[in-house]
Write a protein that holds these residues in place. Structure first.
Motif, short mmCIF file in Angstrom:
data_model
loop_
_atom_site.label_atom_id
_atom_site.label_comp_id
_atom_site.label_asym_id
_atom_site.label_seq_id
_atom_site.Cartn_x
_atom_site.Cartn_y
_atom_site.Cartn_z
N THR A 3 0.83 -1.19 0.00
CA THR A 3 0.00 0.00 0.00
C THR A 3 0.87 1.24 0.00
O THR A 3 1.75 1.37 0.84
CB THR A 3 -0.89 0.01 1.27
N LYS A 10 6.09 3.06 1.20
CA LYS A 10 5.22 1.96 0.82
C LYS A 10 5.14 0.98 1.97
O LYS A 10 6.16 0.61 2.55
CB LYS A 10 5.75 1.27 -0.44
N THR A 13 2.89 -5.96 2.44
CA THR A 13 1.76 -6.77 2.89
C THR A 13 2.12 -7.42 4.21
O THR A 13 3.15 -8.09 4.32
CB THR A 13 1.42 -7.84 1.84
#
Length: 160
Positions: A3, A10, A13
């Motif tokens: 994300t 960033k 995950t």
């Protein structure tokens, strides 16, 4: 995958730390200068110390670390990983933040600092340095000895 964060960076995950002896984040892009490793309720089956190892396209590196960690009057050091807790208790749920910053891009030297805590325990304070043989692209969370299995919690990284 991951994300993008509005203020930069960033978020990878999140990975469950509920099985296995190591958790790897790979594919970290070149040009990154800062990485945060976030532990949330991480627990293992044994009493081995938690540690972070970094590496490049040649794999995770297990030598050349300058690492120390303290909790109260307990302290220890390592040349094979960044130690992130000084002593461990099976089923303790560790939370905290470990930071890696690129100190010298010409020789891929990273410095490390962090704080972890488990319920009812003193804070574990860690610091270290390590030069990878090439550009860093991976991080591993494991235990000293690498045999204790993860049994609770999660871990994620944020980089920019």
């Amino acid at each position: 995958s991951g994300t993008l964060i509005a203020n930069g960076g960033k978020l990878a995950t999140e990975q469950a730390t509920t099985s296995g002896t190591s958790i790897d984040f790979t594919g970290i892009p070149a040009g990154i200068g800062h990485i945060e490793i976030m532990l949330n309720g991480v627990s293992t089956s044994g009493v081995s110390i938690l540690q972070i190892q970094i590496g490049d396209s040649g794999g995770v590196e297990t030598t050349g670390y300058l690492s120390g960690v303290s909790q109260g009057i307990t302290s220890t050091s390592s040349t094979s990983a960044f130690l992130i807790n000084a002593a461990s208790v099976a089923a303790s749920a560790y939370v905290g933040l470990i930071c890696l910053s690129l100190e010298d891009g010409s020789d891929n030297t990273w410095v490390q600092s962090g704080n972890l805590v488990a319920p009812g325990a003193n804070v574990h304070v860690s610091a270290g340095a390590k030069a990878t043989s090439a550009v860093l692209d991976r991080i591993r969370l494991t235990t000293a000895g690498g045999t204790d299995t993860f049994d609770a919690g999660s871990v994620n990284i944020r980089y920019w």
